[in-house]
Enzyme design. Structure first.
Site, short mmCIF file in Angstrom:
data_model
loop_
_atom_site.label_atom_id
_atom_site.label_comp_id
_atom_site.label_asym_id
_atom_site.label_seq_id
_atom_site.Cartn_x
_atom_site.Cartn_y
_atom_site.Cartn_z
N ARG A 43 5.32 0.21 -6.02
CA ARG A 43 5.29 -0.58 -4.78
C ARG A 43 4.38 -1.81 -4.91
O ARG A 43 4.46 -2.71 -4.08
CB ARG A 43 4.77 0.29 -3.63
CG ARG A 43 5.72 1.38 -3.23
CD ARG A 43 5.05 2.41 -2.37
NE ARG A 43 4.67 1.92 -1.07
CZ ARG A 43 5.34 2.18 0.06
NH1 ARG A 43 6.41 2.92 0.01
NH2 ARG A 43 4.94 1.72 1.21
N ASN A 94 -1.99 2.30 5.73
CA ASN A 94 -1.04 1.23 5.38
C ASN A 94 -0.83 0.40 6.64
O ASN A 94 -0.75 0.96 7.73
CB ASN A 94 0.32 1.80 4.99
CG ASN A 94 0.32 2.41 3.60
OD1 ASN A 94 -0.70 2.40 2.93
ND2 ASN A 94 1.45 2.94 3.19
N GLY A 95 -0.66 -0.89 6.47
CA GLY A 95 -0.40 -1.73 7.65
C GLY A 95 -1.58 -2.62 7.97
O GLY A 95 -2.50 -2.78 7.14
N CYS A 123 0.82 -1.22 0.00
CA CYS A 123 0.00 0.00 0.00
C CYS A 123 0.85 1.27 0.00
O CYS A 123 1.95 1.30 0.54
CB CYS A 123 -0.88 0.02 1.24
SG CYS A 123 -1.92 -1.40 1.43
N TRP A 158 -2.87 -2.65 -1.54
CA TRP A 158 -2.42 -4.02 -1.82
C TRP A 158 -3.19 -4.89 -0.84
O TRP A 158 -2.97 -4.82 0.36
CB TRP A 158 -0.91 -4.09 -1.59
CG TRP A 158 -0.23 -5.36 -1.98
CD1 TRP A 158 0.23 -5.71 -3.22
CD2 TRP A 158 0.11 -6.46 -1.11
NE1 TRP A 158 0.82 -6.95 -3.17
CE2 TRP A 158 0.76 -7.44 -1.90
CE3 TRP A 158 -0.08 -6.71 0.24
CZ2 TRP A 158 1.23 -8.63 -1.38
CZ3 TRP A 158 0.39 -7.91 0.76
CH2 TRP A 158 1.03 -8.86 -0.04
N LYS A 191 14.76 -14.11 -9.72
CA LYS A 191 14.44 -13.08 -10.73
C LYS A 191 13.47 -13.64 -11.77
O LYS A 191 12.49 -13.00 -12.13
CB LYS A 191 15.70 -12.58 -11.45
CG LYS A 191 16.65 -11.70 -10.65
CD LYS A 191 16.12 -10.33 -10.32
CE LYS A 191 15.31 -10.30 -9.10
NZ LYS A 191 15.76 -10.02 -7.81
N GLU A 227 9.95 -14.24 -10.19
CA GLU A 227 9.22 -13.02 -9.85
C GLU A 227 8.56 -12.38 -11.05
O GLU A 227 7.43 -11.92 -10.97
CB GLU A 227 10.19 -11.98 -9.26
CG GLU A 227 10.58 -12.19 -7.83
CD GLU A 227 11.59 -11.15 -7.35
OE1 GLU A 227 11.38 -10.58 -6.29
OE2 GLU A 227 12.59 -10.91 -8.05
N LYS A 279 7.04 -3.89 -3.61
CA LYS A 279 8.43 -3.46 -3.51
C LYS A 279 8.87 -3.38 -2.06
O LYS A 279 10.00 -3.72 -1.72
CB LYS A 279 8.56 -2.07 -4.18
CG LYS A 279 9.96 -1.51 -4.20
CD LYS A 279 10.83 -2.26 -5.16
CE LYS A 279 12.27 -1.88 -5.11
NZ LYS A 279 13.13 -2.95 -5.65
N HIS A 316 20.21 -35.19 -5.04
CA HIS A 316 19.33 -35.58 -3.93
C HIS A 316 17.88 -35.13 -4.15
O HIS A 316 17.15 -34.94 -3.20
CB HIS A 316 19.87 -35.02 -2.62
CG HIS A 316 21.24 -35.50 -2.30
ND1 HIS A 316 21.53 -36.81 -1.98
CD2 HIS A 316 22.43 -34.85 -2.32
CE1 HIS A 316 22.82 -36.94 -1.80
NE2 HIS A 316 23.40 -35.76 -1.99
N GLU A 339 19.42 -16.32 -6.54
CA GLU A 339 18.94 -15.00 -6.95
C GLU A 339 18.51 -15.02 -8.43
O GLU A 339 17.51 -14.41 -8.80
CB GLU A 339 20.04 -13.95 -6.69
CG GLU A 339 19.76 -12.54 -7.15
CD GLU A 339 18.52 -11.89 -6.54
OE1 GLU A 339 17.94 -12.43 -5.61
OE2 GLU A 339 18.11 -10.82 -7.05
C1 G6P Z 1 10.05 -7.62 -1.39
C2 G6P Z 1 10.67 -7.15 -2.69
C3 G6P Z 1 12.02 -7.80 -2.90
C4 G6P Z 1 12.92 -7.54 -1.70
C5 G6P Z 1 12.26 -7.95 -0.39
C6 G6P Z 1 13.04 -7.44 0.81
O1 G6P Z 1 9.73 -8.95 -1.48
O2 G6P Z 1 9.81 -7.46 -3.77
O3 G6P Z 1 12.63 -7.29 -4.06
O4 G6P Z 1 14.12 -8.23 -1.87
O5 G6P Z 1 10.95 -7.39 -0.29
O6 G6P Z 1 12.99 -6.05 0.81
P1 G6P Z 1 14.07 -5.10 1.43
O7 G6P Z 1 13.59 -3.71 1.14
O8 G6P Z 1 14.09 -5.40 2.91
O9 G6P Z 1 15.37 -5.40 0.80
#
Ligand code: G6P
Length: 612
Positions: free
Chosen positions: A27, A99-100, A2, A73, A489, A492, A607, A508, A485
């Site tokens: 976000r 928010n929250g 949000c 959100w 990517k 996501e 985000k 395994h 990672e």
């Molecule tokens: C969300 C974002 C990720 C990020 C994670 C941790 O899931 O989509 O890209 O790595 O939060 O966020 P931070 O701001 O703590 O790195």
């Protein structure tokens, strides 16, 4: 997650609010809305994008110099018009964006229903706005500010809120607990947002509201108070961000722009930290706590998502070079598992936003148990940055793409600088090796430029695999987190199921998946794991998997053995993670674009995750 924007000033509120919502789109959200304090409280909201909301606004009158707006959100109740914010109290006195999460909303709601309140939406937010109105109606001596204060004293959970009241149209009231809010100071106007992005270009002077404080804002005045109704202390920060940083420029997507920015952002991370003659590392932000770090019996790195992957790279580097035991934990696990912590532990939170709820709460718990707490954050002035004993900013600039790229490489850069500095100070590294690794680090931006110049080739390879339904990523040692990672990517942004695995673990379990449909991406540059990983490649090849390998430039052996290669320049193993991830970022990006996915705002993701 949000987003909030709000305005009180001498101009019309609507243009700033709409532009602010657009700047918060990154976000992640599923509905949007706006409320203005005109001759009456006007609310417009709908499921969908901010552009849908704009379409809805054209036919309506939009007066008001005070207003609030929101991108939602969904948490309580599905994304629809009714659940979208702002929420109006039952008798129309207050409009609120939030928010929250209000954790005790069910009990509060039951109490309000007993007092004659009814509800339109399934949200916890509508409970809060009605609770405010409930206290407001208690007697003439309770004004809007007092009603908000009383309502917030009943709330368990996290919030950032902005409220307007029908009876005091010139006033905007905002407050927070756990969920960030920043107030921008203009001339004859104030701007509020859940992060600094909407404020860029409007003002550079900002106040990060502290937990539990309340700000009462009108065009000519800003009053900050504590929850006990005392004057609150605050600091005005100067935030020097430019419009260029929040626009795509010539790039199709923010993610692509941010991938291409990495040579520059890594240099920004170095700036002032690596001496010009490449002979020393200076981490000014850690100066005071460095003796405590040197004496630490253990370092614990915590984070979520991509930041957790950066922490894994940090673990390998610190243990390999500085020989200090390191543990890496998901912040969401660490905070609930009653970990054993002592004053000899150093806990480092890795977070791009500095606002991730799990990371922040885990850090507070570590502080209560006596550990030294540090932060590696990108967002200056963020909650984690403010609550830690010391830390290092990554200086990657604003990252808009939800899938983290440049913030990740900046985090890995900081952790590499940290590990190498620590190793040298502990006498674990010869001066020659110390200088060699610094020099190698300083060469990384140029080497990333070389990788980026081959982006068309990566795009061609991506086209071959765009129809995949699953993918496996393998790596060893320092490059195992790179495999994780790379898989994240792809998952996501393209919605292809992808798993990262330690290559030695393949036999395994994941080997059962290998057939001629499965792309297997192996991170296999020439390091001391090379022979081992070549054996893993042979195992996949024997089962007809489609092999794609990240290899050191000129590796003809692997070029012959696998279907496709991404070449990276030769480098010292300590800096290879910074290079090896770049082709994997591009690979995921091009696959997602070719599949028609919303690269910058993937479905269901946010985000900045400010709820647990
Ligand atoms: C969300 C974002 C990720 C990020 C994670 C941790 O899931 O989509 O890209 O790595 O939060 O966020 P931070 O701001 O703590 O790195």
């Amino acid at each position: 997650m949000c987003g909030i924007v709000a305005y009180a000033g001498e101009n019309s509120a609507c243009p700033f609010l709409i532009q602010g919502l657009k700047r918060l789109e990154y976000r992640g959200y599923d509905s949007a809305g706006i409320a203005l304090a005109g001759s009456r409280l006007q609310i417009h909201k709908c499921k969908g994008r901010v552009s849908d909301l704009e379409g809805h606004l054209i036919s309506n009158e939009l007066e008001g110099q005070v207003g609030i707006a929101h991108t939602r959100w969904a948490t309580h109740g599905e994304p629809n018009d009714v659940n979208a914010h702002p929420h109006l109290s039952m008798n129309g006195h207050f409009a609120l964006v939030h928010n929250g999460i209000i954790e005790n909303y069910a009990g509060l709601k039951a109490e309000l229903i007993r007092n004659g309140y009814s509800f339109q939406s399934e949200t916890d937010t509508e409970v809060l706005v009605n609770l405010i109105e409930f206290f407001y109606g208690k007697g003439l001596e309770i004004n809007a500010e007092m009603a908000i204060r009383l309502a917030l004293s009943k709330v368990v959970g996290a919030f950032g809120i902005a409220v307007i009241c029908n009876d005091v149209k010139e006033e905007l009231i905002v407050s927070r607990r756990g969920s960030p809010l920043v107030i921008g100071i203009g001339e004859g106007e104030y701007f509020v947002a859940s992060d600094a992005t909407p404020l860029v270009g409007y003002t550079k002077n900002m106040i990060y509201l502290s937990d539990n404080d309340l700000a009462i804002i009108s065009k000519n005045s800003l009053i900050l108070k504590t929850e006990e109704d005392k004057p609150a202390s605050f600091r005005i920060s100067r935030v020097d961000r430019t419009i260029g940083e929040i626009e795509k420029g010539d790039f199709d997507h923010f993610m692509l722009k941010e991938i291409f920015e990495q040579p520059g952002t890594i240099e920004d991370t170095f700036r002032g930290r690596v001496s010009a003659d490449r002979s020393a590392i200076v981490l000014g932000g850690l100066m005071d706590v460095f003796p405590a770090i040197l004496k630490a019996k253990r370092i614990i790195l915590i984070g979520c998502g991509t930041s957790w992957h950066a922490a894994l790279v940090g673990e390998y580097l610190i243990e390999t070079y500085a020989r200090i035991p390191v543990e890496v934990e998901y912040a969401s696990e660490f905070r609930y598992r009653n970990p054993i912590l002592t004053a000899d532990d150093v806990v480092i939170a890795i977070s791009q936003s500095g606002e991730t709820s799990d990371t922040l709460v885990a850090l507070r718990m570590a502080r209560e148990r006596g550990a030294t707490i540090l932060g590696v954050c990108n967002v200056v002035g963020s909650s984690i940055a403010r609550e830690t004993d010391a830390g290092v900013y990554t200086h990657a600039g604003i990252e808009i793409g939800v899938a983290s790229t440049k913030a990740y490489t900046a985090q890995v850069t900081v952790l590499t600088l940290f590990a190498i500095k620590l190793a040298f100070a502990k006498g674990e590294l010869t001066v020659e090796l110390y200088h060699e690794i610094i020099s190698e680090l300083a060469d990384v931006p140029a080497k990333i430029n070389t990788i980026l110049s081959g982006h068309n080739k990566i795009k061609e390879i991506a086209a071959k695999y765009k129809g995949a339904t699953n993918a496996l990523y393998l790596g060893r040692g320092l490059l195992f987190p790179v495999a994780l990672e790379g898989a994240l990517k792809l998952k996501e942004i393209s919605y292809i199921h992808a798993e990262g695995y330690a290559a030695g673990e393949m036999k395994h379990g994941p080997i059962a998946l290998v057939d001629d449909n499965l792309p297997v991406v192996v991170v296999a540059p020439k390091d001391h794991y090379y022979e081992k990983i070549v054996s893993n490649i042979q195992e996949v090849k024997a089962r007809k998997g489609n092999l794609i390998a990240v290899v050191t430039e000129g590796d003809l052996i692997l070029k012959e053995m696998v279907n496709d290669v991404f070449e990276i320049p030769e480098s010292h193993p300590a800096v290879t993670p910074l290079l090896a991830i770049v082709p994997l970022q591009l690979f995921a990006y091009y696959i997602a674009v070719l599949r028609g996915c919303n690269v910058d705002q993937p479905r269901n993701l946010a985000k900045s995750v400010t709820v647990e």
